[in-house]
Write a protein that holds these residues in place. Structure first.
Motif, PDB file in Angstrom:
ATOM      1  N   LYS A 276       0.877  -1.166   0.000  1.00  0.00           N
ATOM      2  CA  LYS A 276       0.000   0.000   0.000  1.00  0.00           C
ATOM      3  C   LYS A 276       0.917   1.219   0.000  1.00  0.00           C
ATOM      4  CE  LYS A 276      -3.739  -2.454   0.450  1.00  0.00           C
ATOM      5  NZ  LYS A 276      -3.898  -3.326  -0.648  1.00  0.00           N
ATOM      6  N   ILE A 277       0.728   2.082  -0.999  1.00  0.00           N
ATOM      7  CA  ILE A 277       1.612   3.217  -1.205  1.00  0.00           C
ATOM      8  C   ILE A 277       0.791   4.500  -1.135  1.00  0.00           C
ATOM      9  CG2 ILE A 277       3.232   4.302  -2.813  1.00  0.00           C
ATOM     10  CD1 ILE A 277       3.512   1.431  -4.084  1.00  0.00           C
ATOM     11  N   ALA A 278       1.237   5.414  -0.295  1.00  0.00           N
ATOM     12  CA  ALA A 278       0.569   6.707  -0.150  1.00  0.00           C
ATOM     13  C   ALA A 278       1.318   7.765  -0.953  1.00  0.00           C
ATOM     14  CB  ALA A 278       0.521   7.117   1.316  1.00  0.00           C
ATOM     15  N   LYS A 279       0.574   8.753  -1.412  1.00  0.00           N
ATOM     16  CA  LYS A 279       1.165   9.884  -2.122  1.00  0.00           C
ATOM     17  C   LYS A 279       0.890  11.146  -1.318  1.00  0.00           C
ATOM     18  CE  LYS A 279       1.073  12.367  -6.504  1.00  0.00           C
ATOM     19  NZ  LYS A 279       0.403  12.477  -7.816  1.00  0.00           N
ATOM     20  N   SER A 280       1.954  11.876  -1.003  1.00  0.00           N
ATOM     21  CA  SER A 280       1.793  13.109  -0.224  1.00  0.00           C
ATOM     22  C   SER A 280       1.323  14.247  -1.130  1.00  0.00           C
ATOM     23  CB  SER A 280       3.128  13.485   0.434  1.00  0.00           C
ATOM     24  OG  SER A 280       4.041  13.930  -0.556  1.00  0.00           O
ATOM     25  N   GLU A 281       0.943  15.355  -0.514  1.00  0.00           N
ATOM     26  CA  GLU A 281       0.524  16.527  -1.277  1.00  0.00           C
ATOM     27  C   GLU A 281       1.658  17.068  -2.134  1.00  0.00           C
ATOM     28  OE1 GLU A 281      -1.304  19.483   1.177  1.00  0.00           O
ATOM     29  OE2 GLU A 281      -2.738  18.048   2.014  1.00  0.00           O
ATOM     30  N   GLU A 282       2.896  16.822  -1.706  1.00  0.00           N
ATOM     31  CA  GLU A 282       4.067  17.266  -2.464  1.00  0.00           C
ATOM     32  C   GLU A 282       4.385  16.326  -3.619  1.00  0.00           C
ATOM     33  OE1 GLU A 282       4.400  16.638   0.995  1.00  0.00           O
ATOM     34  OE2 GLU A 282       3.817  18.699   1.446  1.00  0.00           O
ATOM     35  N   GLY A 283       3.683  15.195  -3.700  1.00  0.00           N
ATOM     36  CA  GLY A 283       3.901  14.251  -4.791  1.00  0.00           C
ATOM     37  C   GLY A 283       4.876  13.130  -4.474  1.00  0.00           C
ATOM     38  N   ASN A 284       5.302  13.016  -3.211  1.00  0.00           N
ATOM     39  CA  ASN A 284       6.217  11.946  -2.809  1.00  0.00           C
ATOM     40  C   ASN A 284       5.432  10.687  -2.455  1.00  0.00           C
ATOM     41  OD1 ASN A 284       8.429  13.739  -2.978  1.00  0.00           O
ATOM     42  ND2 ASN A 284       7.928  14.520  -0.948  1.00  0.00           N
ATOM     43  N   PHE A 285       5.992   9.544  -2.774  1.00  0.00           N
ATOM     44  CA  PHE A 285       5.364   8.264  -2.469  1.00  0.00           C
ATOM     45  C   PHE A 285       6.071   7.615  -1.288  1.00  0.00           C
ATOM     46  CE2 PHE A 285       4.739   8.877  -7.037  1.00  0.00           C
ATOM     47  CZ  PHE A 285       3.366   8.726  -7.135  1.00  0.00           C
ATOM     48  N   THR A 286       5.303   6.900  -0.455  1.00  0.00           N
ATOM     49  CA  THR A 286       5.878   6.100   0.626  1.00  0.00           C
ATOM     50  C   THR A 286       5.036   4.840   0.813  1.00  0.00           C
ATOM     51  OG1 THR A 286       4.619   7.304   2.309  1.00  0.00           O
ATOM     52  CG2 THR A 286       6.903   7.999   1.976  1.00  0.00           C
ATOM     53  N   ILE A 287       5.718   3.758   1.121  1.00  0.00           N
ATOM     54  CA  ILE A 287       5.024   2.511   1.430  1.00  0.00           C
ATOM     55  C   ILE A 287       4.550   2.604   2.876  1.00  0.00           C
ATOM     56  CG2 ILE A 287       5.266   0.006   1.716  1.00  0.00           C
ATOM     57  CD1 ILE A 287       7.387   0.116  -0.527  1.00  0.00           C
ATOM     58  N   VAL A 288       3.246   2.405   3.080  1.00  0.00           N
ATOM     59  CA  VAL A 288       2.683   2.495   4.429  1.00  0.00           C
ATOM     60  C   VAL A 288       2.354   1.121   5.006  1.00  0.00           C
ATOM     61  CG1 VAL A 288       1.777   4.834   4.126  1.00  0.00           C
ATOM     62  CG2 VAL A 288       0.333   2.882   3.559  1.00  0.00           C
ATOM     63  N   TRP A 289       2.231   0.129   4.146  1.00  0.00           N
ATOM     64  CA  TRP A 289       1.908  -1.227   4.592  1.00  0.00           C
ATOM     65  C   TRP A 289       2.463  -2.197   3.558  1.00  0.00           C
ATOM     66  CZ3 TRP A 289      -1.158  -5.207   2.531  1.00  0.00           C
ATOM     67  CH2 TRP A 289      -1.508  -6.235   3.417  1.00  0.00           C
ATOM     68  N   GLN A 290       2.980  -3.309   4.040  1.00  0.00           N
ATOM     69  CA  GLN A 290       3.536  -4.309   3.133  1.00  0.00           C
ATOM     70  C   GLN A 290       3.331  -5.692   3.746  1.00  0.00           C
ATOM     71  OE1 GLN A 290       7.343  -3.693   0.804  1.00  0.00           O
ATOM     72  NE2 GLN A 290       8.104  -4.931   2.475  1.00  0.00           N
ATOM     73  N   LYS A 291       2.806  -6.606   2.953  1.00  0.00           N
ATOM     74  CA  LYS A 291       2.655  -7.981   3.408  1.00  0.00           C
ATOM     75  C   LYS A 291       3.317  -8.892   2.392  1.00  0.00           C
ATOM     76  CE  LYS A 291      -0.198 -11.406   5.471  1.00  0.00           C
ATOM     77  NZ  LYS A 291      -1.445 -11.734   6.101  1.00  0.00           N
ATOM     78  N   PHE A 292       4.147  -9.773   2.908  1.00  0.00           N
ATOM     79  CA  PHE A 292       4.899 -10.701   2.077  1.00  0.00           C
ATOM     80  C   PHE A 292       4.377 -12.106   2.353  1.00  0.00           C
ATOM     81  CE2 PHE A 292       8.987 -13.170   1.482  1.00  0.00           C
ATOM     82  CZ  PHE A 292       8.987 -13.084   0.098  1.00  0.00           C
ATOM     83  N   TYR A 293       4.099 -12.827   1.275  1.00  0.00           N
ATOM     84  CA  TYR A 293       3.658 -14.214   1.363  1.00  0.00           C
ATOM     85  C   TYR A 293       4.799 -15.078   0.825  1.00  0.00           C
ATOM     86  CZ  TYR A 293      -0.837 -11.856   1.747  1.00  0.00           C
ATOM     87  OH  TYR A 293      -1.869 -11.023   2.145  1.00  0.00           O
ATOM     88  N   PRO A 294       5.729 -15.465   1.710  1.00  0.00           N
ATOM     89  CA  PRO A 294       6.951 -16.123   1.228  1.00  0.00           C
ATOM     90  C   PRO A 294       6.737 -17.572   0.786  1.00  0.00           C
ATOM     91  CG  PRO A 294       6.937 -16.069   3.623  1.00  0.00           C
ATOM     92  CD  PRO A 294       5.709 -15.316   3.153  1.00  0.00           C
ATOM     93  N   ARG A 295       7.432 -17.913  -0.269  1.00  0.00           N
ATOM     94  CA  ARG A 295       7.592 -19.305  -0.669  1.00  0.00           C
ATOM     95  C   ARG A 295       8.996 -19.754  -0.288  1.00  0.00           C
ATOM     96  NH1 ARG A 295       3.954 -17.350  -4.465  1.00  0.00           N
ATOM     97  NH2 ARG A 295       5.460 -16.435  -5.865  1.00  0.00           N
ATOM     98  N   MET A 296       9.893 -18.765  -0.137  1.00  0.00           N
ATOM     99  CA  MET A 296      11.274 -19.062   0.225  1.00  0.00           C
ATOM    100  C   MET A 296      11.852 -17.845   0.943  1.00  0.00           C
ATOM    101  SD  MET A 296      14.445 -19.756  -2.429  1.00  0.00           S
ATOM    102  CE  MET A 296      13.356 -20.667  -3.499  1.00  0.00           C
ATOM    103  N   LEU A 297      12.505 -18.093   2.101  1.00  0.00           N
ATOM    104  CA  LEU A 297      13.156 -17.041   2.870  1.00  0.00           C
ATOM    105  C   LEU A 297      14.600 -17.438   3.135  1.00  0.00           C
ATOM    106  CD1 LEU A 297      10.530 -16.123   5.636  1.00  0.00           C
ATOM    107  CD2 LEU A 297      11.423 -14.589   3.878  1.00  0.00           C
ATOM    108  N   PRO A 298      15.515 -16.451   3.224  1.00  0.00           N
ATOM    109  CA  PRO A 298      16.895 -16.788   3.592  1.00  0.00           C
ATOM    110  C   PRO A 298      16.960 -17.287   5.032  1.00  0.00           C
ATOM    111  CG  PRO A 298      16.669 -14.428   3.207  1.00  0.00           C
ATOM    112  CD  PRO A 298      15.336 -15.054   2.955  1.00  0.00           C
ATOM    113  N   LYS A 299      17.959 -18.071   5.330  1.00  0.00           N
ATOM    114  CA  LYS A 299      18.094 -18.669   6.658  1.00  0.00           C
ATOM    115  C   LYS A 299      18.164 -17.655   7.775  1.00  0.00           C
ATOM    116  CE  LYS A 299      20.496 -22.714   4.970  1.00  0.00           C
ATOM    117  NZ  LYS A 299      21.744 -23.433   4.912  1.00  0.00           N
TER     118      LYS A 299
END
Length: 142
Positions: free
Chosen positions: A117-140
């Motif tokens: 989920k990415i938000a856009k500020s009034e100045e036009g900048n983007f930031t990730i506000v939420w992230q969910k990862f559904y892993p099939r493989m993760l590093p040790k």
């Protein structure tokens, strides 16, 4: 072997032309910074109130996630990328769904589906506000 960090990004009708160009450029910058792995350089891409799920057994905030990424990239010289993303716009947020991958020496060690989920500020900048990862493989180390 050089791994491409380029994303194939598709947009649905809800994302305007100006935002399409801006988001593509922002995603390119994010991929470059993920490769450097410095916590300071990545802060601008992730909101202070960031919530992350799926990379560890516990939810991560911005500092926890940036520390994890920094450790991966610094210790193992990992290349991280979002190879495919589909983006739409709804309820004042851009939603990007696709894949997230990580490689060490050209060998895939991290792979799965990602929801951003990415938000856009009034100045036009983007930031990730939420992230969910559904892993099939993760590093040790995660």
């Amino acid at each position: 072997m050089k791994i491409s960090i380029e994303s194939k990004t598709d947009f649905d009708y809800s994302v305007g032309t100006e935002d399409r160009f801006a988001l593509r450029k922002w995603l390119e910058r994010l991929a470059v910074e993920l490769g450097r792995g410095t916590e300071e350089s990545l802060k601008e891409f992730f909101a202070e109130e960031l919530s992350i799920e799926g990379f560890t057994e516990v939810h991560l905030d911005r500092e926890g996630f940036l520390a994890l990424v920094g450790k991966w990239v610094a210790n193992d010289h990992m290349v991280l990328r979002y190879p495919t993303l589909t983006v739409n716009y709804k309820h004042y947020l851009f939603s990007a769904v696709g894949t997230f991958e990580g490689f060490i020496d050209g060998i895939i060690v991290l792979e799965g589906t990602i929801d951003l989920k990415i938000a856009k500020s009034e100045e036009g900048n983007f930031t990730i506000v939420w992230q969910k990862f559904y892993p099939r493989m993760l590093p040790k180390s995660s």
